[in-house]
Design a protein around this motif. Structure first.
Motif, short mmCIF file in Angstrom:
data_model
loop_
_atom_site.label_atom_id
_atom_site.label_comp_id
_atom_site.label_asym_id
_atom_site.label_seq_id
_atom_site.Cartn_x
_atom_site.Cartn_y
_atom_site.Cartn_z
N ILE A 95 0.84 -1.20 0.00
CA ILE A 95 0.00 0.00 0.00
C ILE A 95 0.87 1.25 0.00
CG2 ILE A 95 -1.57 1.37 1.42
CD1 ILE A 95 -2.99 -1.22 2.18
N THR A 98 2.23 1.61 -3.34
CA THR A 98 1.18 2.04 -4.27
C THR A 98 1.02 3.56 -4.24
OG1 THR A 98 0.02 -0.06 -4.00
CG2 THR A 98 -1.26 1.77 -4.88
N LEU A 99 1.12 4.13 -3.06
CA LEU A 99 0.98 5.59 -2.93
C LEU A 99 2.07 6.33 -3.70
CD1 LEU A 99 0.13 5.80 0.88
CD2 LEU A 99 -1.46 5.93 -1.05
N ARG A 109 -5.04 5.99 -5.92
CA ARG A 109 -3.95 5.05 -6.21
C ARG A 109 -4.17 3.78 -5.39
NH1 ARG A 109 0.49 7.45 -8.78
NH2 ARG A 109 0.38 9.73 -8.90
N ARG A 110 -4.72 2.77 -6.03
CA ARG A 110 -5.06 1.54 -5.31
C ARG A 110 -4.41 0.30 -5.91
NH1 ARG A 110 -11.56 2.89 -5.17
NH2 ARG A 110 -11.36 4.88 -4.05
N GLN A 120 -4.16 -5.29 -6.00
CA GLN A 120 -4.79 -4.31 -5.12
C GLN A 120 -4.51 -4.74 -3.68
OE1 GLN A 120 -8.99 -3.70 -5.72
NE2 GLN A 120 -9.07 -1.95 -4.32
N SER A 122 -5.01 -3.62 -0.74
CA SER A 122 -6.03 -3.49 0.31
C SER A 122 -6.92 -4.71 0.40
CB SER A 122 -6.87 -2.24 0.06
OG SER A 122 -7.54 -2.31 -1.19
N GLN A 166 -5.06 6.48 0.09
CA GLN A 166 -5.15 6.07 -1.31
C GLN A 166 -6.01 7.00 -2.19
OE1 GLN A 166 -6.25 1.83 -1.09
NE2 GLN A 166 -4.13 1.33 -1.47
N ASP A 168 -9.42 5.20 -0.22
CA ASP A 168 -10.39 4.13 -0.45
C ASP A 168 -11.31 4.08 0.77
OD1 ASP A 168 -11.83 1.85 -0.97
OD2 ASP A 168 -10.12 0.71 -1.71
#
Length: 383
Positions: A95, A98-99, A109-110, A120, A122, A166, A168
């Motif tokens: 994660i 991903t950021l 951004r996921r 993904q 998460s 993100q 989310d």
């Protein structure tokens, strides 16, 4: 037929696994393939792909998903905890990556490409988070002197921080609900109820005031004429057009105009082509999985297994409920897959990991084995 006299690991697994629960999960996977055949070809054609591109990939994802589910269902609780710790740490790291390096889609951004595969993170964070929180709450009931509730709260804030960045908010809301449910099962005090409710209200109000797309979705839910509600309107109409028995396979129209008919709105496609009867059957399957797991969890004397199985069942059921509620315009729109029915590699495999742990934790173990697990937990702490 596997004999009860056999002393193999498979025989031990076969006679202790909840075969009714396993059958329901396999039925959901099969239903996902059928509905992928119904919903995804028009989407693929609009993208210039082979009509059965998404169907093939859906089946392709189910192969490792089945392997993950069955392999995980063999694990003892101690190994489930250890694996969850690894998955949680890796998911948090992904994660964070991903950021920095993930592709931005609709302002979020996921997703990140890892070893050539879109992931993904998460999705994998959720079941691992439930296991770790269940262990902490289980320890708090067994060893009151341990500040397990404080650690569980810190774990919640850590997970939420990564998801909000993100951003989310759907997944944030989901894990917060599951955490609260587990805290309730662990016997939280009324002062905590008031405090957590206040924090949740402040968080929702802040998101509404500070984040434009959250405000737009809430306003559109309150007043459909205030913005573009085409997707939701079409989804609702699909239930009316399908009626009780549907228009027939391949006769639906919603899948030809909705860009996410194979993911977020596959439930609407099912309603139009196969009718409300099939939708009710799907609801019944999801309800059976949740209720069956909660029943087996309640009968378990090991507190960790009880909390963990309950948390995973709530996670599974709430995610399904959110997707179906969005299709019926009962809550504001939020992109969340319907478990094993919607298309999505990360979602399918992470769900398989979660339900595999559900199957493992609801296996019928002898009382002596449960007592030895409890004794090991007291003497060794986290294992």
């Amino acid at each position: 037929m596997v004999s009860r006299l056999e002393r193999t690991r498979f025989a031990a697994w076969w006679w202790t696994i909840d075969r009714s629960l396993l059958t329901a999960l396999l039925t959901l996977m099969l239903a996902g393939i059928i509905l992928s055949l119904a919903a995804s070809p028009p989407v693929a054609s609009r993208l210039g792909l082979d009509p059965f591109y998404f169907v093939g990939r859906h089946v392709l994802y189910l192969v490792p998903a089945l392997a993950v589910m069955l392999a995980t269902s063999f694990l003892p609780p101690r190994h489930i905890r250890r694996l969850a710790m690894i998955v949680f740490v890796v998911s948090l790291a992904l994660i964070a990556a991903t950021l920095q390096f993930g592709a931005e889609v609709k302002g979020a951004r996921r997703w990140i490409v890892f070893l050539g595969i879109n992931i993904q993170p998460s999705e994998f964070l959720k079941p691992a988070f439930v296991i770790l929180v269940a262990w902490l709450f289980g320890e708090s009931t067994r060893r009151p002197e341990m500040p397990a509730n404080t650690f569980a709260l810190a774990l919640l804030f850590l997970a939420i921080a990564g998801l909000v960045l993100q951003p989310d908010f759907g997944q944030t809301m989901l894990i917060a609900l599951v955490w609260s449910a587990l805290f309730f099962l662990a016997g939280m005090r009324l002062v905590w109820v008031a405090g957590l409710g206040g924090v949740a209200a402040i968080g929702l109000a802040s998101a509404y005031m500070l984040i434009p797309h959250v405000a737009r979705r809430i306003e559109r839910f309150r007043d459909p004429s205030s913005g573009d509600s085409f997707n939701i309107d079409q989804a609702l109409e699909s239930f009316q057009r399908g009626g009780w028995f549907g228009r027939g396979p391949g006769e639906g129209t919603v899948k030809r105009i909705l860009p996410e008919s194979h993911t977020d709105f596959v439930f609407a496609v099912a309603a139009e082509e196969f009718g409300i009867i099939l939708c009710l059957a799907l609801v019944a399957l999801f309800a059976f999985v949740v209720i069956r797991t909660l029943t087996r969890a309640y009968a378990n004397e090991d507190m960790f297994s009880r909390f963990a199985a309950s948390g995973l069942a709530i996670l599974f059921g709430v995610q399904a409920a959110i997707n179906m509620a969005v299709n019926l315009q009962l809550i504001p729109a939020k992109g969340m897959t319907l478990p094993f029915i919607s298309y999505g590699g990360s979602s399918i495999i992470s769900l398989a990991y979660g339900v595999g742990m559900m199957l493992a934790l609801t296996r019928q173990r002898p009382r002596t084995e449960v007592e030895s697990m409890n004794a090991a937990g007291v003497t060794r702490g986290y294992a």
